[in-house]
Motif scaffolding. Structure first.
Motif, PDB file in Angstrom:
ATOM      1  N   THR A   5       0.902  -1.432   0.043  1.00  0.00           N
ATOM      2  CA  THR A   5      -0.062  -0.039  -0.231  1.00  0.00           C
ATOM      3  C   THR A   5       0.917   1.285   0.038  1.00  0.00           C
ATOM      4  OG1 THR A   5      -1.735  -1.259   1.326  1.00  0.00           O
ATOM      5  CG2 THR A   5      -1.718   1.230   1.303  1.00  0.00           C
ATOM      6  N   LEU A   6       0.451   2.045  -0.938  1.00  0.00           N
ATOM      7  CA  LEU A   6       1.431   3.479  -1.165  1.00  0.00           C
ATOM      8  C   LEU A   6       0.394   4.410  -0.454  1.00  0.00           C
ATOM      9  CD1 LEU A   6       2.581   2.988  -4.672  1.00  0.00           C
ATOM     10  CD2 LEU A   6       3.650   2.040  -2.582  1.00  0.00           C
ATOM     11  N   PRO A   7       1.014   5.437   0.352  1.00  0.00           N
ATOM     12  CA  PRO A   7       0.321   6.378   1.002  1.00  0.00           C
ATOM     13  C   PRO A   7      -0.212   7.518   0.117  1.00  0.00           C
ATOM     14  CG  PRO A   7       2.386   6.639   1.471  1.00  0.00           C
ATOM     15  CD  PRO A   7       2.367   5.498   0.653  1.00  0.00           C
ATOM     16  N   PRO A   8      -1.391   8.228   0.280  1.00  0.00           N
ATOM     17  CA  PRO A   8      -1.716   9.292  -0.610  1.00  0.00           C
ATOM     18  C   PRO A   8      -0.704  10.326  -0.937  1.00  0.00           C
ATOM     19  CG  PRO A   8      -3.157   8.955   1.354  1.00  0.00           C
ATOM     20  CD  PRO A   8      -2.130   8.057   1.721  1.00  0.00           C
ATOM     21  N   GLN A   9      -0.655  10.982  -2.114  1.00  0.00           N
ATOM     22  CA  GLN A   9       0.191  11.865  -2.392  1.00  0.00           C
ATOM     23  C   GLN A   9      -0.166  13.236  -1.679  1.00  0.00           C
ATOM     24  OE1 GLN A   9       1.104  10.499  -6.976  1.00  0.00           O
ATOM     25  NE2 GLN A   9       0.649  12.717  -6.943  1.00  0.00           N
ATOM     26  N   ASN A  10       0.782  14.047  -1.471  1.00  0.00           N
ATOM     27  CA  ASN A  10       0.439  15.271  -0.744  1.00  0.00           C
ATOM     28  C   ASN A  10       0.055  16.325  -1.677  1.00  0.00           C
ATOM     29  OD1 ASN A  10       1.370  14.532   1.773  1.00  0.00           O
ATOM     30  ND2 ASN A  10       3.598  14.719   1.176  1.00  0.00           N
ATOM     31  N   GLY A  11      -0.784  17.359  -1.419  1.00  0.00           N
ATOM     32  CA  GLY A  11      -1.385  18.307  -2.176  1.00  0.00           C
ATOM     33  C   GLY A  11      -2.489  18.545  -2.075  1.00  0.00           C
ATOM     34  N   ASN A  12      -3.132  19.575  -2.884  1.00  0.00           N
ATOM     35  CA  ASN A  12      -4.519  20.153  -2.677  1.00  0.00           C
ATOM     36  C   ASN A  12      -5.328  19.549  -3.964  1.00  0.00           C
ATOM     37  OD1 ASN A  12      -6.363  22.009  -1.947  1.00  0.00           O
ATOM     38  ND2 ASN A  12      -4.890  23.694  -2.163  1.00  0.00           N
ATOM     39  N   PHE A  13      -6.272  18.551  -3.497  1.00  0.00           N
ATOM     40  CA  PHE A  13      -6.574  17.853  -4.645  1.00  0.00           C
ATOM     41  C   PHE A  13      -8.013  18.252  -4.959  1.00  0.00           C
ATOM     42  CE2 PHE A  13      -3.137  14.976  -3.010  1.00  0.00           C
ATOM     43  CZ  PHE A  13      -2.288  15.085  -4.309  1.00  0.00           C
ATOM     44  N   ASN A  14      -8.586  17.969  -6.142  1.00  0.00           N
ATOM     45  CA  ASN A  14     -10.076  18.286  -6.365  1.00  0.00           C
ATOM     46  C   ASN A  14     -10.940  17.428  -5.539  1.00  0.00           C
ATOM     47  OD1 ASN A  14      -9.586  20.541  -8.234  1.00  0.00           O
ATOM     48  ND2 ASN A  14      -9.471  19.019  -9.862  1.00  0.00           N
ATOM     49  N   LEU A  15     -10.555  16.206  -5.658  1.00  0.00           N
ATOM     50  CA  LEU A  15     -11.239  15.211  -4.655  1.00  0.00           C
ATOM     51  C   LEU A  15     -10.359  15.072  -3.597  1.00  0.00           C
ATOM     52  CD1 LEU A  15     -13.707  13.205  -4.431  1.00  0.00           C
ATOM     53  CD2 LEU A  15     -12.234  11.446  -5.402  1.00  0.00           C
ATOM     54  N   ALA A  16     -10.561  15.770  -2.186  1.00  0.00           N
ATOM     55  CA  ALA A  16      -9.864  15.745  -1.292  1.00  0.00           C
ATOM     56  C   ALA A  16     -10.364  14.591  -0.022  1.00  0.00           C
ATOM     57  CB  ALA A  16     -10.147  17.029  -0.216  1.00  0.00           C
ATOM     58  N   ASN A  17     -11.871  14.464  -0.283  1.00  0.00           N
ATOM     59  CA  ASN A  17     -12.239  13.218   0.680  1.00  0.00           C
ATOM     60  C   ASN A  17     -13.032  12.566  -0.167  1.00  0.00           C
ATOM     61  OD1 ASN A  17     -13.448  11.815   2.595  1.00  0.00           O
ATOM     62  ND2 ASN A  17     -13.193  13.489   4.151  1.00  0.00           N
ATOM     63  N   TYR A  18     -12.674  11.134  -0.477  1.00  0.00           N
ATOM     64  CA  TYR A  18     -13.473  10.214  -1.380  1.00  0.00           C
ATOM     65  C   TYR A  18     -14.676   9.932  -0.212  1.00  0.00           C
ATOM     66  CZ  TYR A  18     -14.689   5.952  -3.536  1.00  0.00           C
ATOM     67  OH  TYR A  18     -15.140   5.024  -4.636  1.00  0.00           O
ATOM     68  N   ASN A 368      -7.796   5.139  -9.385  1.00  0.00           N
ATOM     69  CA  ASN A 368      -7.067   5.696  -7.988  1.00  0.00           C
ATOM     70  C   ASN A 368      -6.818   6.927  -7.601  1.00  0.00           C
ATOM     71  OD1 ASN A 368      -5.852   3.295  -6.760  1.00  0.00           O
ATOM     72  ND2 ASN A 368      -5.672   2.711  -8.746  1.00  0.00           N
ATOM     73  N   TYR A 369      -7.180   7.574  -6.661  1.00  0.00           N
ATOM     74  CA  TYR A 369      -7.173   8.974  -6.512  1.00  0.00           C
ATOM     75  C   TYR A 369      -6.034   9.648  -6.032  1.00  0.00           C
ATOM     76  CZ  TYR A 369     -11.909   7.502  -7.610  1.00  0.00           C
ATOM     77  OH  TYR A 369     -12.959   6.979  -8.252  1.00  0.00           O
ATOM     78  N   PRO A 370      -5.574  10.661  -6.190  1.00  0.00           N
ATOM     79  CA  PRO A 370      -4.053  11.123  -5.537  1.00  0.00           C
ATOM     80  C   PRO A 370      -4.444  11.199  -3.848  1.00  0.00           C
ATOM     81  CG  PRO A 370      -5.124  12.758  -7.032  1.00  0.00           C
ATOM     82  CD  PRO A 370      -5.934  11.771  -7.005  1.00  0.00           C
ATOM     83  N   SER A 371      -5.668  11.680  -3.443  1.00  0.00           N
ATOM     84  CA  SER A 371      -5.504  11.718  -2.079  1.00  0.00           C
ATOM     85  C   SER A 371      -5.858  10.340  -1.323  1.00  0.00           C
ATOM     86  CB  SER A 371      -7.165  12.866  -1.747  1.00  0.00           C
ATOM     87  OG  SER A 371      -8.129  12.104  -2.453  1.00  0.00           O
ATOM     88  N   GLU A 372      -5.950   9.168  -1.986  1.00  0.00           N
ATOM     89  CA  GLU A 372      -6.368   8.076  -1.557  1.00  0.00           C
ATOM     90  C   GLU A 372      -5.040   7.156  -1.402  1.00  0.00           C
ATOM     91  OE1 GLU A 372      -9.632   6.450  -0.546  1.00  0.00           O
ATOM     92  OE2 GLU A 372      -9.698   8.673  -0.001  1.00  0.00           O
ATOM     93  N   PRO A 373      -4.861   6.320  -0.590  1.00  0.00           N
ATOM     94  CA  PRO A 373      -3.793   5.175  -0.662  1.00  0.00           C
ATOM     95  C   PRO A 373      -3.947   4.396  -1.954  1.00  0.00           C
ATOM     96  CG  PRO A 373      -5.088   5.028   1.494  1.00  0.00           C
ATOM     97  CD  PRO A 373      -5.652   5.940   0.541  1.00  0.00           C
ATOM     98  N   ILE A 374      -2.954   3.866  -2.541  1.00  0.00           N
ATOM     99  CA  ILE A 374      -2.922   2.846  -3.759  1.00  0.00           C
ATOM    100  C   ILE A 374      -2.654   1.472  -3.085  1.00  0.00           C
ATOM    101  CG2 ILE A 374      -1.644   2.103  -5.660  1.00  0.00           C
ATOM    102  CD1 ILE A 374      -1.674   5.127  -6.655  1.00  0.00           C
TER     103      ILE A 374
END
Ligand code: 6R9
Length: 572
Positions: A5-18, A368-374
Motif C-alpha cells: 500500500t502506497l500512502p496518498p500523495q501530498n497536495g491540494n486535490f480536487n477530490l480531497a475526501n473520497y 485511484n485518486y491522489p488523495s487516497e492510498p494505492i
C-alpha cells in the motif's frame, strides 16, 4: 500474497475526501456548472472550447500545444474557437447536417482537432479512425455507419474505397494542391478562407455525438454511440481523477482513434479549461521525456506498455530531463503491474495511478485518486456517484474477494446509448437485470478496491489496443493459402499480449517461413499493423465446435501448456 500500500500523495486535490464525496454526491449538480442547465440545449464542442474563449480571463490561455518532427504550434482557446468554427463552416457548406456521420481518418495534427470539433458544432456524429487502419478496416466501419463524409489526407485517401461506399458523398482532403471535383473538398484551402464565426447547432443532451468502433470477441467491430451528455462524467472525472485544474498542462498519449484519445485527449481536459499537449510521430523514450520537459507537463495519462518501454530504456536516461513540473501520473488500458508502480515511485518520485473504463463506458469508472492510498496492482475504487459491483452470472452481487463479472449499475451519465444498427448487441450488455456487464472478471476487496483478473471473452489487449480476434481471423481467411485460422492473445512482458495466429493451410501450400511472413504482411496491409499477428503457427487442423466455431480457449491452452478443459462441444 502481500499487498503493497502506497500512502496518498501530498497536495491540494480536487477530490480531497473520497468517502464524504461519495456519500453526498449528485450528478444533477454537475450540470449546474454549465449554461445548458438553463437553456436545455447543449453542444459539447461549445462547452469544451467556446465557453472558455468567451471568458476574457481564459481566451488567451494556450488550449493546444502541438508538435512533431516538422511542426511546432500553439493555439489559444480563442484560436481554437475560430478554427473549429471555420471547420464547421466548411462542413456545413458541403452539406453536412445534424446526425450525419462524419469520419476523421488522419494522423494527429491540429487539423484533426479542428475537424472533429467542427463536425460536432454542426451537430454531426463523428467517427474517429486510427490512422494505421487499412482499407478493409476503414470500409467495414464506414459501411456499417453509412458515413456521409470523411476527413482524410491525400496519403490515406487510397485506403478509402470510395466506389464501394454508396453513402459516402463528401471527401474533405487535407493535403497540398488538392484538386476539387465533385464530392472532393480541399479542406485546408477552404479552412483558411472560411468565416471564423459559426452558429452552433444546439442539440439535446441525448443526441448522438461520437461513434467509436471497437472490437468484441465475435462479429465485426461494433459502433459504440455516445451522446452529448457524455460530457458530464468526462468533466467530473477529469477533475477528480486526472485532478486537472485550469493551470495544468496535460498530456494524454492516446490517439483519438481510441476512446482515451477523445474522452481524455480532447473533452475532459478542455471541459475543465486546462492546456492540452499533443505530440505527433512515433514513440521513443527520448522523444517522450523530451515532450514532458518541453511543455512542463504537470499531469500525464498513458498506458502500461509505454511505461514498460520507458522502464526498459533505463533509469539513467530520465536524469537528463527536467521533469520537475510533473505532479500526477495515470495509466489505463491494460493491467498495470505492481513492478511498474514501484518503478514510477523510484524514478519520478510519484505513484502511477491505475484507472479502468471502456469504450462503452465513455468515461472513467474505477480509479485511484491522489488523495487516497494505492494498493499496487489494484485498479482503484468506483467513481463517486457510480455503483460498481462484482456479480455472478445471474446478476447477484458477490461478497468481497469473490471473483466474478465486473459490472456497473445501469444509467451512469456517460454510458453508451446504442450499438450502431445493432439493438440486439446493445441489449446483450444489459441482460442481467439492471447491470451492465463489462466482459472483464475481477474481485473487490473489503475496502472497495477492484482487482482485475482477465477478460471473460477472447478480446486481445495488445500494447493497450483492443483487437477482436474475429476481425483478424476473417482477414487471415481471405489469404489465398489459408483454410482455417484461430487467433489468441499470448502473454508478453512488454506489450501485455501479442497476437498469435494458428493457421491451417489449404491443400498444396507448403508451411514455410516465407509464407508466414506473407500472411503477416497480408493482415498488416488489409487491416492494420497493430492487428497483424506477431506469431504464426501452422497446424493441420484447428479445434472447432460442432457448429464450426474455432475454439480459441483450446488454442490458448495449447499455447500456455494448460489443460484444455471441457471438450464436449468439440467436433470429432
Ligand atoms: C479505455 C479503454 C477496454 C478494456 C477493458 C479491459 C482493459 C482497461 C484496464 C484494463 C486492466 C486496467 N482495461 N483498463 N485492464 N487494467 N486498468 O482502454 O477502452 O479500448 O474499450 O478497452 O481494456 O479489458 O475491458 P477499450
Amino acid at each position: 500474497m502481500k499487498v503493497q500500500t502506497l500512502p496518498p500523495q501530498n497536495g491540494n486535490f480536487n477530490l480531497a475526501n473520497y468517502e464524504e464525496t461519495a456519500k453526498n454526491f449528485n450528478w444533477a449538480d454537475v450540470e449546474k456548472e454549465f449554461s445548458w442547465h438553463q437553456t436545455g440545449k447543449v453542444n459539447i464542442a461549445y462547452e469544451t472550447i467556446d465557453r472558455h474563449a468567451e471568458n476574457p480571463k481564459k481566451k488567451d490561455q494556450i488550449a493546444l500545444y502541438y508538435s512533431d518532427a516538422n511542426r511546432d504550434e500553439q493555439y489559444t482557446y480563442e484560436d481554437m474557437k475560430k478554427m473549429t468554427n471555420k471547420a464547421a463552416n466548411v462542413m456545413k457548406d458541403a452539406g453536412i447536417q445534424k446526425g450525419d456521420r462524419v469520419f476523421i481518418f488522419m494522423p494527429r495534427g491540429p487539423e484533426l482537432y479542428f475537424a472533429l470539433l467542427g463536425a460536432v458544432k454542426v451537430g454531426a456524429i463523428v467517427g474517429p479512425l486510427f490512422e494505421a487502419f487499412m482499407e478493409g478496416a476503414v470500409k467495414s466501419r464506414l459501411e456499417d455507419s453509412e458515413a456521409k463524409a470523411i476527413v482524410t489526407t491525400s496519403e490515406l485517401l487510397d485506403r478509402v474505397p470510395v466506389n464501394e461506399l454508396p453513402h459516402l458523398d463528401t471527401l474533405f482532403i487535407v493535403g497540398d494542391n488538392v484538386s476539387e471535383e465533385e464530392g472532393k473538398v480541399d479542406f485546408l484551402t477552404r479552412l483558411s478562407s472560411a468565416d471564423e464565426n459559426f452558429d452552433i447547432e444546439w442539440v439535446d443532451r441525448e443526441d448522438g455525438m461520437i461513434l467509436h468502433y471497437t472490437s468484441g470477441s465475435t462479429g465485426k467491430p461494433k459502433g459504440v454511440l455516445h451522446v452529448h451528455n457524455v460530457m458530464i462524467q468526462q468533466y467530473q472525472s477529469a477533475k477528480w481523477v486526472l485532478d486537472l485544474k485550469e493551470d495544468d498542462v496535460f498530456w494524454c498519449t492516446a490517439d483519438p482513434g481510441w476512446v482515451t484519445g477523445t474522452s481524455y485527449g480532447i473533452f475532459g481536459p478542455w471541459l475543465v479549461g486546462a492546456t492540452n499537449v499533443v505530440r505527433g510521430g512515433r514513440f521513443s523514450p527520448q522523444d517522450w521525456y523530451g515532450t514532458l520537459e518541453k511543455y512542463k507537463v504537470s499531469v500525464w495519462y498513458s498506458a502500461p506498455t509505454a511505461f514498460r518501454m520507458l522502464m526498459s530504456a533505463g533509469d539513467e536516461l530520465i536524469k537528463e530531463y527536467d521533469l520537475s513540473p510533473l505532479r500526477h501520473i495515470l495509466s489505463v488500458g491494460e493491467p498495470l503491474n505492481p513492478e511498474v508502480v514501484r518503478w514510477g515511485e523510484k524514478v519520478f518520485n510519484l505513484r502511477i495511478h491505475d484507472t479502468w473504463w471502456m469504450t462503452e463506458t465513455g468515461a472513467l469508472i474505477v480509479a485511484n485518486y491522489p488523495s487516497e492510498p494505492i494498493k499496487a496492482g489494484s485498479m482503484g475504487k468506483a467513481l463517486p456517484g457510480i455503483k460498481v459491483a462484482i456479480v455472478d452470472d445471474q446478476g447477484n452481487e458477490l461478497p468481497p474477494n469473490r471473483m466474478g463479472n465486473l459490472a456497473i449499475e445501469k444509467g451512469w451519465p456517460s454510458m453508451m446509448r446504442a450499438i450502431w444498427n445493432n439493438e440486439e448487441k446493445y441489449n446483450s450488455y444489459f441482460e442481467l437485470d439492471g447491470w451492465y456487464v463489462s466482459g472483464d472478471s475481477a474481485y473487490m476487496d473489503e475496502d472497495g478496491y477492484v482487482w482485475f483478473q482477465g477478460r471473460i471473452d477472447d478480446v486481445i489487449m495488445t500494447a493497450g489496443e483492443r483487437v477482436g480476434p474475429f476481425e483478424v481471423e476473417s482477414k487471415l481467411l481471405e489469404h489465398p493459402a489459408v483454410a482455417e485460422a484461430g487467433v489468441i492473445g499470448k502473454p508478453d512482458p512488454v506489450r501485455g499480449e501479442i497476437i498469435k495466429a494458428f493457421v491451417a493451410l489449404l491443400e498444396g501450400n507448403e508451411p514455410t517461413d516465407d509464407l508466414k511472413e506473407d500472411i503477416r504482411q497480408f493482415v498488416k496491409k488489409g487491416l492494420a499493423a497493430h492487428a497483424a499477428p506477431r506469431e504464426i503457427e501452422f497446424r493441420d487442423k484447428l479445434p472447432k465446435t460442432r457448429s464450426g466455431k474455432i475454439m480459441r480457449r483450446v488454442l490458448k491452452a495449447w499455447e500456455l501448456d494448460l489443460p484444455t478443459g471441457d471438450l464436449s462441444t468439440m467436433e470429432d
